[in-house]
Write an enzyme that holds these catalytic residues in place. Structure first.
Site, mmCIF file in Angstrom:
data_model
loop_
_atom_site.group_PDB
_atom_site.id
_atom_site.type_symbol
_atom_site.label_atom_id
_atom_site.label_comp_id
_atom_site.label_asym_id
_atom_site.label_seq_id
_atom_site.Cartn_x
_atom_site.Cartn_y
_atom_site.Cartn_z
ATOM 1 C CB ILE A 13 -0.823 6.277 9.858
ATOM 2 C CG1 ILE A 13 -1.298 5.785 8.489
ATOM 3 C CG2 ILE A 13 -2.018 6.595 10.747
ATOM 4 C CD1 ILE A 13 -1.989 4.421 8.504
ATOM 5 C CG ASP A 32 10.238 4.501 12.069
ATOM 6 O OD1 ASP A 32 9.031 4.761 11.882
ATOM 7 O OD2 ASP A 32 10.942 3.876 11.221
ATOM 8 C CG PHE A 82 1.466 3.897 13.892
ATOM 9 C CD1 PHE A 82 0.230 3.926 13.265
ATOM 10 C CD2 PHE A 82 1.720 4.821 14.888
ATOM 11 C CE1 PHE A 82 -0.733 4.850 13.626
ATOM 12 C CE2 PHE A 82 0.765 5.752 15.258
ATOM 13 C CZ PHE A 82 -0.467 5.773 14.632
ATOM 14 C CB SER A 126 -5.721 -3.550 7.893
ATOM 15 O OG SER A 126 -6.199 -3.520 6.576
ATOM 16 C CE1 TYR A 151 0.183 -4.856 6.535
ATOM 17 C CE2 TYR A 151 -1.871 -5.134 5.306
ATOM 18 C CZ TYR A 151 -1.092 -4.419 6.201
ATOM 19 O OH TYR A 151 -1.592 -3.277 6.780
ATOM 20 C CE LYS A 155 -1.261 -4.467 10.017
ATOM 21 N NZ LYS A 155 -0.445 -3.745 10.992
ATOM 22 C CG PHE A 180 -12.332 1.034 6.321
ATOM 23 C CD1 PHE A 180 -12.400 0.848 7.712
ATOM 24 C CD2 PHE A 180 -13.047 0.171 5.520
ATOM 25 C CE1 PHE A 180 -13.182 -0.169 8.272
ATOM 26 C CE2 PHE A 180 -13.844 -0.848 6.068
ATOM 27 C CZ PHE A 180 -13.901 -1.006 7.442
ATOM 28 C CG ASN A 200 3.125 -1.573 -2.770
ATOM 29 O OD1 ASN A 200 3.389 -2.421 -3.600
ATOM 30 N ND2 ASN A 200 3.994 -1.139 -1.872
ATOM 31 C CB ILE A 219 -8.056 1.441 -13.593
ATOM 32 C CG1 ILE A 219 -7.795 2.940 -13.455
ATOM 33 C CG2 ILE A 219 -9.302 1.012 -12.821
ATOM 34 C CD1 ILE A 219 -8.977 3.801 -13.799
HETATM 35 P P1 NAD Z 1 4.604 3.321 6.966
HETATM 36 O O1 NAD Z 1 5.446 2.292 6.307
HETATM 37 O O2 NAD Z 1 4.584 4.683 6.407
HETATM 38 O O3 NAD Z 1 4.995 3.422 8.520
HETATM 39 C C1 NAD Z 1 5.475 2.332 9.259
HETATM 40 C C2 NAD Z 1 6.749 2.789 9.952
HETATM 41 O O4 NAD Z 1 7.247 1.718 10.752
HETATM 42 C C3 NAD Z 1 7.864 3.183 9.000
HETATM 43 O O5 NAD Z 1 8.368 4.449 9.384
HETATM 44 C C4 NAD Z 1 8.928 2.090 9.160
HETATM 45 O O6 NAD Z 1 10.227 2.600 9.008
HETATM 46 C C5 NAD Z 1 8.655 1.635 10.578
HETATM 47 N N1 NAD Z 1 9.013 0.244 10.878
HETATM 48 C C6 NAD Z 1 8.671 -0.875 10.176
HETATM 49 N N2 NAD Z 1 9.162 -1.965 10.805
HETATM 50 C C7 NAD Z 1 9.799 -1.527 11.916
HETATM 51 C C8 NAD Z 1 10.501 -2.164 12.973
HETATM 52 N N3 NAD Z 1 10.664 -3.494 13.007
HETATM 53 N N4 NAD Z 1 11.031 -1.411 13.971
HETATM 54 C C9 NAD Z 1 10.890 -0.061 13.948
HETATM 55 N N5 NAD Z 1 10.240 0.599 12.977
HETATM 56 C C10 NAD Z 1 9.699 -0.128 11.973
HETATM 57 O O7 NAD Z 1 3.122 2.717 7.054
HETATM 58 P P2 NAD Z 1 1.759 3.421 7.457
HETATM 59 O O8 NAD Z 1 0.918 3.526 6.243
HETATM 60 O O9 NAD Z 1 2.010 4.625 8.278
HETATM 61 O O10 NAD Z 1 1.138 2.257 8.350
HETATM 62 C C11 NAD Z 1 1.217 2.269 9.771
HETATM 63 C C12 NAD Z 1 0.502 1.049 10.305
HETATM 64 O O11 NAD Z 1 -0.853 1.060 9.866
HETATM 65 C C13 NAD Z 1 1.070 -0.292 9.843
HETATM 66 O O12 NAD Z 1 0.968 -1.206 10.912
HETATM 67 C C14 NAD Z 1 0.150 -0.696 8.714
HETATM 68 O O13 NAD Z 1 0.112 -2.080 8.531
HETATM 69 C C15 NAD Z 1 -1.171 -0.170 9.226
HETATM 70 N N6 NAD Z 1 -2.161 0.076 8.165
HETATM 71 C C16 NAD Z 1 -1.851 0.926 7.138
HETATM 72 C C17 NAD Z 1 -2.796 1.145 6.126
HETATM 73 C C18 NAD Z 1 -2.485 2.062 4.962
HETATM 74 O O14 NAD Z 1 -3.198 2.020 3.979
HETATM 75 N N7 NAD Z 1 -1.456 2.887 5.033
HETATM 76 C C19 NAD Z 1 -4.044 0.512 6.180
HETATM 77 C C20 NAD Z 1 -4.327 -0.342 7.250
HETATM 78 C C21 NAD Z 1 -3.379 -0.547 8.249
HETATM 79 C C1 UD1 Z 2 -4.334 -2.654 0.260
HETATM 80 C C2 UD1 Z 2 -4.285 -4.014 0.888
HETATM 81 C C3 UD1 Z 2 -4.697 -3.931 2.337
HETATM 82 C C4 UD1 Z 2 -3.818 -2.941 3.081
HETATM 83 C C5 UD1 Z 2 -3.872 -1.597 2.375
HETATM 84 C C6 UD1 Z 2 -2.900 -0.634 2.997
HETATM 85 C C7 UD1 Z 2 -4.770 -5.583 -0.952
HETATM 86 C C8 UD1 Z 2 -5.725 -6.594 -1.454
HETATM 87 N N1 UD1 Z 2 -5.146 -4.939 0.158
HETATM 88 O O1 UD1 Z 2 -5.678 -2.238 0.293
HETATM 89 O O2 UD1 Z 2 -4.546 -5.202 2.940
HETATM 90 O O3 UD1 Z 2 -4.261 -2.800 4.410
HETATM 91 O O4 UD1 Z 2 -3.523 -1.762 0.996
HETATM 92 O O5 UD1 Z 2 -1.587 -0.897 2.637
HETATM 93 O O6 UD1 Z 2 -3.722 -5.364 -1.513
HETATM 94 N N2 UD1 Z 2 -5.687 0.433 -7.615
HETATM 95 C C9 UD1 Z 2 -5.599 0.611 -8.975
HETATM 96 N N3 UD1 Z 2 -4.386 0.935 -9.504
HETATM 97 C C10 UD1 Z 2 -3.259 1.091 -8.742
HETATM 98 C C11 UD1 Z 2 -3.364 0.910 -7.349
HETATM 99 C C12 UD1 Z 2 -4.593 0.566 -6.823
HETATM 100 O O7 UD1 Z 2 -6.579 0.489 -9.697
HETATM 101 O O8 UD1 Z 2 -2.189 1.368 -9.284
HETATM 102 C C13 UD1 Z 2 -6.998 0.114 -7.031
HETATM 103 C C14 UD1 Z 2 -7.032 -1.229 -6.346
HETATM 104 O O9 UD1 Z 2 -7.436 -2.228 -7.227
HETATM 105 C C15 UD1 Z 2 -8.076 -0.968 -5.254
HETATM 106 C C16 UD1 Z 2 -7.941 0.519 -4.941
HETATM 107 O O10 UD1 Z 2 -7.242 1.087 -6.033
HETATM 108 O O11 UD1 Z 2 -9.340 -1.187 -5.757
HETATM 109 C C17 UD1 Z 2 -7.180 0.779 -3.664
HETATM 110 O O12 UD1 Z 2 -5.968 0.052 -3.717
HETATM 111 P P1 UD1 Z 2 -4.848 0.160 -2.589
HETATM 112 O O13 UD1 Z 2 -4.525 1.581 -2.344
HETATM 113 O O14 UD1 Z 2 -3.735 -0.748 -2.978
HETATM 114 O O15 UD1 Z 2 -5.576 -0.357 -1.273
HETATM 115 P P2 UD1 Z 2 -6.376 -1.707 -0.975
HETATM 116 O O16 UD1 Z 2 -6.253 -2.692 -2.052
HETATM 117 O O17 UD1 Z 2 -7.748 -1.327 -0.572
#
Ligand code: NAD
Ligand code: UD1
Length: 344
Positions: A13, A32, A82, A126, A151, A155, A180, A200, A219
């Site tokens: 992001i 980073d 982030f 989140s 985790y 948050k 979301f 994941n 799934i």
């Molecule tokens: P990402 O892992 O791609 O990006 C996070 C970055 O932070 C990485 O480049 C990592 O190298 C860096 N990092 C981690 N720990 C660090 C540290 N101690 N010092 C310096 N750099 C560090 O993840 P993302 O999906 O881009 O997520 C960004 C933020 O958004 C996170 O806080 C995550 O929890 C939050 N978030 C993500 C999602 C999602 O689904 N991707 C959903 C909700 C919230």
């Molecule tokens: C997960 C985390 C959430 C975090 C977000 C971003 C949980 C319970 N929640 O959200 O806290 O902020 O990731 O990192 O883990 N799915 C499958 N097969 C797969 C992978 C996922 O069926 O191989 C389904 C899951 O059951 C879910 C949906 O796809 O219903 C989305 O999953 P995912 O991308 O992991 O996100 P969240 O679970 O919503």
């Protein structure tokens, strides 16, 4: 133009947000530690915007190095934080890694803000803080439910730390953004999601299965109380999400925030099931995704989607990309990754 520190700026992001910040003229400094991203992301950003952002390979947990960084880049106007560890399953196995990385990083930044006269702070939260909401779509005033993982707990605690800190220092302000489910890649396919190891999240699993890297998608459950039995989420395009950060920063810099701490849901307002995502991906990209229904995943939420009207009205921001285009962008990006591997 204002100078913005983006921690985690080479991540998924973060990199998309750096692009949008540079596009409107902000001067960006990325910190980073590359624990979950690659330095090559800077090339992608530069290709899109023509500007290579300043980059420091620093761990946000390292207070002294962060202090030096603020000295080096004097006059930072806002921080978008982030940087965090984000794998839910790993956080259950290694809780202290998560509490240390996510909380100490945050505390360091909040402590360094007054020292370096940085007044504005954006935090990546989140929808996980809502757990399974009682009412859908979920608004920002919905109760915070007990966290389902370390985790998720980081948050919730982070949000509290921010509120307490800003309450004690009201000349600072913060915007908490509750994401979301971000998916997709930049339309240029120069940057996108780069999961290390086994993904994941759903979308990288879908694209890697489509590419043949994985035999089939599992799934997690088809017996939920949802229209087709699979879980429902609010999938939001990552560029739409990135744009909201630019608006949040501008709002604080232009003193338009209505409270010292504001919290916004960033979602589309539309829930889609896992099966709907797979079917739509197959249709728009003309590929098939072999899948198998397996048991529910522990800790999964049945259904959650945002009420984004507060962000729509207050920020003047709306997610505009269609899920079809977003799923196309995810596939174009995955194919680009495949070609990179072939070329190596
Ligand atoms: P990402 O892992 O791609 O990006 C996070 C970055 O932070 C990485 O480049 C990592 O190298 C860096 N990092 C981690 N720990 C660090 C540290 N101690 N010092 C310096 N750099 C560090 O993840 P993302 O999906 O881009 O997520 C960004 C933020 O958004 C996170 O806080 C995550 O929890 C939050 N978030 C993500 C999602 C999602 O689904 N991707 C959903 C909700 C919230
Ligand atoms: C997960 C985390 C959430 C975090 C977000 C971003 C949980 C319970 N929640 O959200 O806290 O902020 O990731 O990192 O883990 N799915 C499958 N097969 C797969 C992978 C996922 O069926 O191989 C389904 C899951 O059951 C879910 C949906 O796809 O219903 C989305 O999953 P995912 O991308 O992991 O996100 P969240 O679970 O919503």
């Amino acid at each position: 133009m204002a100078k913005i520190l983006v921690t985690g700026g080479t991540g998924y992001i973060g990199s998309h947000t750096v692009v949008e910040l540079q596009k409107v003229g902000f001067d960006v400094v990325i910190v980073d530690n590359l624990s979950n991203s690659s330095i090559d992301v800077l090339n992608g950003i530069e290709k899109i915007t023509g500007i290579r952002p300043a980059f420091e390979n620093i761990d946000c947990v390292d207070y002294v190095s962060m202090d030096r960084m603020f000295e080096k880049y004097k006059g930072i106007d806002a921080i978008i934080h982030f940087a965090a560890s984000k794998a839910v399953g790993e956080s259950v196995e290694k809780p202290l890694l998560y509490y240390r990385n996510n909380l100490v990083s945050l505390i360091n930044l909040l402590q360094l803000m007054p020292i370096h006269k940085v007044k504005n702070f954006v935090f990546s939260s989140s929808c996980t803080v809502y757990g399974q909401p009682d009412v859908l779509p979920v608004t920002e005033s919905a109760p915070i439910k007990p966290a389902l993982s370390p985790y998720g707990n980081t948050k919730q605690i982070s949000e509290e730390i921010i509120r307490d800190t800003i309450h004690a220092n009201p000349c600072y302000q913060s915007t908490i953004l509750r994401y979301f489910n971000p998916i997709g890649a930049h339309p240029s396919a120069e940057i996108g999601e780069l999961p290390s190891g086994v993904p994941n999240n759903l979308l990288p699993f879908v694209t890697q299965t489509a590419r043949g890297l994985r035999k089939q998608l599992l799934i997690f459950g088809d017996d939920y109380n949802t229209p087709d039995g699979s879980c429902v989420r609010d999938y939001i395009n990552v560029v739409d999400l990135a744009k909201a950060h630019v608006i949040a920063v501008q709002r604080m810099l232009n003193k338009r925030a209505k409270a010292h701490v504001e919290t916004f849901n960033l979602g589309t307002g539309r829930g889609l099931s896992v099966l709907e995502i797979i079917k739509t991906f197959e249709k728009v990209n003309g590929v098939s995704i072999p899948y198998k229904i397996v048991d529910r995943r522990e800790g999964d939420i049945e259904k959650v989607w945002a009420d984004p009207s507060y962000a729509n009205n207050e920020l003047g921001w709306t997610a505009t990309e269609t899920v079809e285009d977003t799923l196309r962008s995810a596939w174009v990006w995955e194919q680009k990754l495949a070609n990179r591997v072939k070329a190596e």
